[in-house]
Design a protein around this motif. Structure first.
Motif, mmCIF file in Angstrom:
data_model
loop_
_atom_site.group_PDB
_atom_site.id
_atom_site.type_symbol
_atom_site.label_atom_id
_atom_site.label_comp_id
_atom_site.label_asym_id
_atom_site.label_seq_id
_atom_site.Cartn_x
_atom_site.Cartn_y
_atom_site.Cartn_z
ATOM 1 N N LYS A 173 0.955 -1.159 0.131
ATOM 2 C CA LYS A 173 0.006 0.031 0.053
ATOM 3 C C LYS A 173 0.896 1.460 -0.216
ATOM 4 C CE LYS A 173 -4.030 -2.316 2.419
ATOM 5 N NZ LYS A 173 -4.573 -2.386 1.152
ATOM 6 N N LEU A 174 1.905 1.326 -0.656
ATOM 7 C CA LEU A 174 2.785 2.258 -0.730
ATOM 8 C C LEU A 174 2.271 3.349 -1.872
ATOM 9 C CD1 LEU A 174 6.504 0.772 -0.364
ATOM 10 C CD2 LEU A 174 4.983 1.880 1.454
ATOM 11 N N ILE A 175 1.772 2.666 -2.952
ATOM 12 C CA ILE A 175 1.130 3.309 -3.832
ATOM 13 C C ILE A 175 -0.128 3.010 -3.933
ATOM 14 C CG2 ILE A 175 3.405 3.639 -5.174
ATOM 15 C CD1 ILE A 175 2.330 1.343 -7.104
ATOM 16 N N SER A 176 -1.041 4.030 -4.984
ATOM 17 C CA SER A 176 -2.409 3.533 -4.960
ATOM 18 C C SER A 176 -2.701 2.527 -6.099
ATOM 19 C CB SER A 176 -3.241 4.933 -5.303
ATOM 20 O OG SER A 176 -2.583 5.402 -6.757
ATOM 21 N N GLU A 177 -4.021 1.983 -5.754
ATOM 22 C CA GLU A 177 -4.194 0.986 -6.891
ATOM 23 C C GLU A 177 -4.366 1.722 -8.310
ATOM 24 O OE1 GLU A 177 -5.055 -2.287 -6.799
ATOM 25 O OE2 GLU A 177 -4.966 -2.436 -4.686
ATOM 26 N N GLU A 178 -4.670 2.907 -8.498
ATOM 27 C CA GLU A 178 -4.732 3.554 -9.725
ATOM 28 C C GLU A 178 -3.416 3.916 -10.534
ATOM 29 O OE1 GLU A 178 -6.368 7.849 -11.557
ATOM 30 O OE2 GLU A 178 -6.515 7.223 -9.292
ATOM 31 N N ALA A 179 -2.354 4.174 -9.554
ATOM 32 C CA ALA A 179 -0.971 4.292 -9.955
ATOM 33 C C ALA A 179 -0.457 3.188 -10.376
ATOM 34 C CB ALA A 179 -0.300 5.147 -8.962
ATOM 35 N N GLY A 180 -0.485 2.081 -9.450
ATOM 36 C CA GLY A 180 -0.121 0.753 -9.708
ATOM 37 C C GLY A 180 -0.726 0.114 -11.152
ATOM 38 N N ALA A 181 -2.007 0.375 -11.428
ATOM 39 C CA ALA A 181 -2.601 -0.168 -12.742
ATOM 40 C C ALA A 181 -2.157 0.544 -13.870
ATOM 41 C CB ALA A 181 -4.141 -0.121 -12.373
ATOM 42 N N LYS A 182 -1.893 1.964 -13.649
ATOM 43 C CA LYS A 182 -1.317 2.793 -14.733
ATOM 44 C C LYS A 182 -0.056 2.243 -15.245
ATOM 45 C CE LYS A 182 -0.274 7.443 -16.139
ATOM 46 N NZ LYS A 182 -0.088 8.870 -15.450
ATOM 47 N N HIS A 183 0.959 1.871 -14.112
ATOM 48 C CA HIS A 183 2.511 1.585 -14.576
ATOM 49 C C HIS A 183 2.284 0.071 -15.200
ATOM 50 C CE1 HIS A 183 4.672 4.906 -12.802
ATOM 51 N NE2 HIS A 183 4.229 4.858 -11.834
ATOM 52 N N LEU A 184 1.465 -0.690 -14.582
ATOM 53 C CA LEU A 184 1.362 -2.175 -15.238
ATOM 54 C C LEU A 184 0.831 -2.268 -16.446
ATOM 55 C CD1 LEU A 184 0.384 -4.102 -11.810
ATOM 56 C CD2 LEU A 184 2.696 -4.084 -13.085
ATOM 57 N N ALA A 185 -0.396 -1.429 -16.800
ATOM 58 C CA ALA A 185 -1.008 -1.408 -18.051
ATOM 59 C C ALA A 185 0.161 -0.862 -18.916
ATOM 60 C CB ALA A 185 -2.200 -0.480 -18.075
ATOM 61 N N HIS A 186 0.878 0.116 -18.646
ATOM 62 C CA HIS A 186 1.938 0.511 -19.650
ATOM 63 C C HIS A 186 2.950 -0.431 -19.955
ATOM 64 C CE1 HIS A 186 4.934 3.483 -21.488
ATOM 65 N NE2 HIS A 186 5.689 3.117 -20.768
ATOM 66 N N LEU A 187 3.402 -1.006 -18.937
ATOM 67 C CA LEU A 187 4.287 -2.327 -19.207
ATOM 68 C C LEU A 187 3.774 -3.397 -20.148
ATOM 69 C CD1 LEU A 187 5.888 -2.389 -15.569
ATOM 70 C CD2 LEU A 187 6.881 -1.439 -17.650
ATOM 71 N N ARG A 188 2.739 -3.746 -19.842
ATOM 72 C CA ARG A 188 2.197 -4.722 -20.490
ATOM 73 C C ARG A 188 1.531 -4.561 -21.965
ATOM 74 N NH1 ARG A 188 -1.302 -6.297 -15.189
ATOM 75 N NH2 ARG A 188 0.830 -7.686 -14.167
ATOM 76 N N LEU A 189 1.317 -3.091 -22.178
ATOM 77 C CA LEU A 189 0.733 -2.545 -23.560
ATOM 78 C C LEU A 189 1.755 -2.088 -24.420
ATOM 79 C CD1 LEU A 189 -2.587 -1.482 -22.219
ATOM 80 C CD2 LEU A 189 -2.312 -3.591 -23.374
ATOM 81 N N ALA A 190 2.747 -1.737 -23.901
ATOM 82 C CA ALA A 190 3.960 -0.809 -24.810
ATOM 83 C C ALA A 190 5.164 -2.001 -24.757
ATOM 84 C CB ALA A 190 4.143 0.627 -24.064
ATOM 85 N N PRO A 191 5.288 -2.665 -25.748
ATOM 86 C CA PRO A 191 6.639 -3.472 -25.581
ATOM 87 C C PRO A 191 7.447 -2.504 -25.897
ATOM 88 C CG PRO A 191 5.234 -4.017 -27.495
ATOM 89 C CD PRO A 191 4.337 -3.191 -26.704
ATOM 90 N N PRO A 192 9.008 -2.987 -25.701
ATOM 91 C CA PRO A 192 9.993 -1.960 -26.011
ATOM 92 C C PRO A 192 10.414 -2.064 -27.595
ATOM 93 C CG PRO A 192 10.734 -4.126 -24.827
ATOM 94 C CD PRO A 192 9.229 -3.856 -24.914
ATOM 95 N N THR A 193 10.642 -0.740 -28.169
ATOM 96 C CA THR A 193 11.024 -0.574 -29.556
ATOM 97 C C THR A 193 12.411 -1.348 -29.681
ATOM 98 O OG1 THR A 193 12.090 1.402 -28.960
ATOM 99 C CG2 THR A 193 9.795 1.636 -29.678
ATOM 100 N N GLU A 194 12.766 -1.494 -30.971
ATOM 101 C CA GLU A 194 14.022 -2.126 -31.594
ATOM 102 C C GLU A 194 15.130 -1.033 -30.992
ATOM 103 O OE1 GLU A 194 14.857 -4.928 -32.539
ATOM 104 O OE2 GLU A 194 12.853 -5.872 -32.842
#
Length: 276
Positions: free
Chosen positions: A165-186
């Protein structure tokens, strides 16, 4: 900050708590205490007063603040330093407070030259000052995510921060969604490959050119380090040889001195003591 109604309720709580603890507060003293405590939230003050009643002693602003500040989320100096050290590894994703991030600014230059003890002292001095300033304004810890380049560790660190509970559910979901939906470029993989040693052939021409320049800089720096390391090693060998030679000379001189001082112990050819 407490509303007027909440300040009135705090005033009543102070009178009641003081009475339970065997004290009598004057109206003026209680009003001053409310003035000092009104920056804190009602739940925090309620828990702090309860802890004061359980702890016993005298009811003072300092006693209430001790319990209120223990709940503000600011980590201790040692824990904060451990977090700062983890953040110095660029592959690690670290969740830290603003005070830790700001204190790192003071300690990073010292840490970069290899003085870990000096860096720790600089960090703790700055961190203490920042936390005291935050607590003077009743500001609780605000945790932020510092992303490292290791994507797998990013997910682990963010999920751990959510569980704690160091960060909010909203902030955590935002970071995780970004990691899962935006794969690294070449190009991003090529930059990571520069660190891991894995060469990527699909990077853009501009990126390949920049990476080649960076590799040249890294190789030159490494060669310089190797030359310096060889010089240091040679210097240490010479110093060791000279110390050993000086020690042998000193031992030889000591033995000769002892021999001269003692003199012959027996007459030549008789095998008997000259005192017989």
């Amino acid at each position: 900050m407490l509303s007027e109604d909440q300040q009135d309720q705090l005033l009543l709580s102070l009178f009641a708590t003081a009475e339970v603890m065997g004290q009598q507060l004057t109206q003026g003293a209680a009003l001053l205490m409310v003035e000092d405590l009104r920056e804190y939230s009602e739940p925090v003050l309620s828990v702090a007063l309860r802890n004061c009643r359980r702890e016993g002693g005298r009811l003072t602003v300092a006693a209430i603040l001790k319990h209120a500040q223990a709940a503000d989320g600011h980590p201790g100096k040692d824990e904060a330093w451990a977090i700062a050290l983890s953040a110095s590894d660029e592959s690690e994703t670290v969740v830290m407070t603003r005070e830790i991030r700001q204190a790192m600014t003071a300690s990073s230059p010292v840490l970069e030259v290899g003085d870990k003890v000096g860096a720790r002292m600089a960090f703790m001095s700055a961190y203490d000052r920042l936390v005291i300033a935050a607590r003077a304004e009743a500001k609780p810890a605000q945790w932020e995510v510092s992303l490292g380049y290791d994507s797998a560790r990013r997910v682990i660190a963010i999920e751990s921060a959510l569980r704690s509970k160091l960060i909010s559910e909203e902030a955590g979901a935002k970071h995780l969604a970004h990691l899962r939906l935006a794969p690294p470029t070449e190009d991003g993989l090529a930059i990571a490959g520069l660190i891991t040693g894995q060469v990527r052939a699909n990077a853009s021409p501009q990126m390949r050119k920049k990476l080649a320049e960076v590799r040249c800089i890294i190789k030159a720096a490494q060669a310089k380090k190797d030359r310096q390391r060889a010089k240091d090693s040679q210097r240490r060998r010479v110093e060791t040889y000279l110390r050993k030679r000086q020690a042998r000379a000193a031992l030889s001189a000591l033995a000769e001195q002892q021999l001269n001082e003692s003199g012959p112990s027996s007459s030549p050819g008789t095998g008997r003591s000259r005192w017989c």
